[in-house]
Design an enzyme around this catalytic site. Sequence first.
Site, mmCIF file in Angstrom:
data_model
loop_
_atom_site.group_PDB
_atom_site.id
_atom_site.type_symbol
_atom_site.label_atom_id
_atom_site.label_comp_id
_atom_site.label_asym_id
_atom_site.label_seq_id
_atom_site.Cartn_x
_atom_site.Cartn_y
_atom_site.Cartn_z
ATOM 1 N N HIS A 126 -34.790 -44.688 57.580
ATOM 2 C CA HIS A 126 -33.369 -44.319 57.681
ATOM 3 C C HIS A 126 -33.209 -42.851 58.106
ATOM 4 C CE1 HIS A 126 -29.064 -44.527 56.335
ATOM 5 N NE2 HIS A 126 -29.260 -43.243 56.100
ATOM 6 N N GLU A 127 -33.921 -41.965 57.441
ATOM 7 C CA GLU A 127 -33.767 -40.531 57.746
ATOM 8 C C GLU A 127 -34.270 -40.195 59.146
ATOM 9 O OE1 GLU A 127 -31.906 -38.677 55.960
ATOM 10 O OE2 GLU A 127 -31.762 -40.045 54.264
ATOM 11 N N HIS A 130 -31.553 -40.596 61.505
ATOM 12 C CA HIS A 130 -30.682 -39.412 61.561
ATOM 13 C C HIS A 130 -31.335 -38.297 62.385
ATOM 14 C CE1 HIS A 130 -27.687 -40.958 58.915
ATOM 15 N NE2 HIS A 130 -28.350 -40.834 57.785
ATOM 16 N N HIS A 136 -24.306 -43.359 60.689
ATOM 17 C CA HIS A 136 -24.350 -44.596 59.902
ATOM 18 C C HIS A 136 -23.778 -45.772 60.679
ATOM 19 C CE1 HIS A 136 -24.871 -42.121 56.022
ATOM 20 N NE2 HIS A 136 -26.028 -42.575 56.462
HETATM 21 N N1 TQI Z 1 -28.734 -39.299 51.822
HETATM 22 C C1 TQI Z 1 -27.654 -39.404 52.723
HETATM 23 C C2 TQI Z 1 -28.078 -40.268 53.943
HETATM 24 O O1 TQI Z 1 -29.153 -40.020 54.485
HETATM 25 C C3 TQI Z 1 -27.208 -38.051 53.218
HETATM 26 C C4 TQI Z 1 -26.004 -38.208 54.078
HETATM 27 C C5 TQI Z 1 -24.763 -38.487 53.665
HETATM 28 C C6 TQI Z 1 -25.945 -38.124 55.479
HETATM 29 N N2 TQI Z 1 -23.938 -38.592 54.744
HETATM 30 C C7 TQI Z 1 -24.635 -38.378 55.842
HETATM 31 C C8 TQI Z 1 -26.889 -37.881 56.434
HETATM 32 C C9 TQI Z 1 -24.251 -38.409 57.174
HETATM 33 C C10 TQI Z 1 -26.502 -37.895 57.763
HETATM 34 C C11 TQI Z 1 -25.194 -38.184 58.119
HETATM 35 O O2 TQI Z 1 -27.341 -41.143 54.301
HETATM 36 S S1 TQI Z 1 -29.028 -40.434 50.710
HETATM 37 C C12 TQI Z 1 -29.668 -44.017 52.212
HETATM 38 C C13 TQI Z 1 -28.849 -45.235 52.410
HETATM 39 C C14 TQI Z 1 -29.746 -41.789 51.473
HETATM 40 C C15 TQI Z 1 -29.061 -42.923 51.653
HETATM 41 O O3 TQI Z 1 -30.004 -39.876 49.853
HETATM 42 O O4 TQI Z 1 -27.793 -40.840 50.118
HETATM 43 C C16 TQI Z 1 -30.973 -43.956 52.597
HETATM 44 C C17 TQI Z 1 -31.069 -41.716 51.857
HETATM 45 F F1 TQI Z 1 -28.271 -45.206 53.563
HETATM 46 F F2 TQI Z 1 -29.540 -46.340 52.394
HETATM 47 F F3 TQI Z 1 -27.969 -45.310 51.484
HETATM 48 C C18 TQI Z 1 -31.687 -42.799 52.437
HETATM 49 CL CL1 TQI Z 1 -31.795 -45.315 53.260
HETATM 50 ZN ZN ZN Z 2 -27.851 -41.854 56.068
#
Ligand code: TQI
Ligand code: ZN
Length: 169
Positions: A126-127, A130, A136
């Site tokens: 996922h990261e 990004h 998303h």
């Molecule tokens: N971290 C968030 C994410 O990576 C950080 C974030 C929030 C973000 N809004 C964003 C990053 C907008 C970029 C753009 O989404 S998390 C998931 C998921 C997270 C969440 O720690 O909440 C995953 C990390 F999407 F599955 F909920 C990994 Cl896979």
């Molecule tokens: Zn994300």
Amino acid sequence: HYTFFPGTPRWPDGKSDLTYAFLPANQLPDDAKAVFSRAFQRWAAVTPLTFTATDSYTAADIKIGFFSGDHGDGEPFDGVLGTLAHAFSPPSGRFHLDGDENWVATGDVTTSSLSSAVDLESVAVHEIGHLLGLGHSSVEESIMYPTITSRTKKVDLATDDVQGIQVLY
Ligand code: TQI
Ligand code: ZN
Ligand code: ZN
């Protein structure tokens, strides 16, 4: 459906061979390094991009580190669960993971005895999305869907993820 960051940032065309390195202070075990390698390969398989590990943290395009709490970028981590990791849009290359999570790099996270266990590969895939410029997605099966629960493994790119990344690269 997939989205991009405002302004559609991407790694430039002349920069398709990207290097990555781990914060030297983290001293990651080999199985954790292997998880990141697999996660990068999932995106390399559907783009012209390549990802190569390097020992030079300062020279690497993508810098991966585990941090706890406030780590100096204005987006502090929050202990177990909540925020798991964050990555910044291209060409930042900053990829931070919450060192307080119960990361699972080997074995089956879905049968972990810890209810807070988080699958490292699922979060890494996922990261990396990004890091490459994907925001998303509204498609629940996609890797870029903004919700994941603990003790879940989701590592296969969905059609929506592939279509999104192939618009960028
Ligand atoms: N971290 C968030 C994410 O990576 C950080 C974030 C929030 C973000 N809004 C964003 C990053 C907008 C970029 C753009 O989404 S998390 C998931 C998921 C997270 C969440 O720690 O909440 C995953 C990390 F999407 F599955 F909920 C990994 Cl896979
Ligand atoms: Zn994300
Ligand atoms: Zn950070």
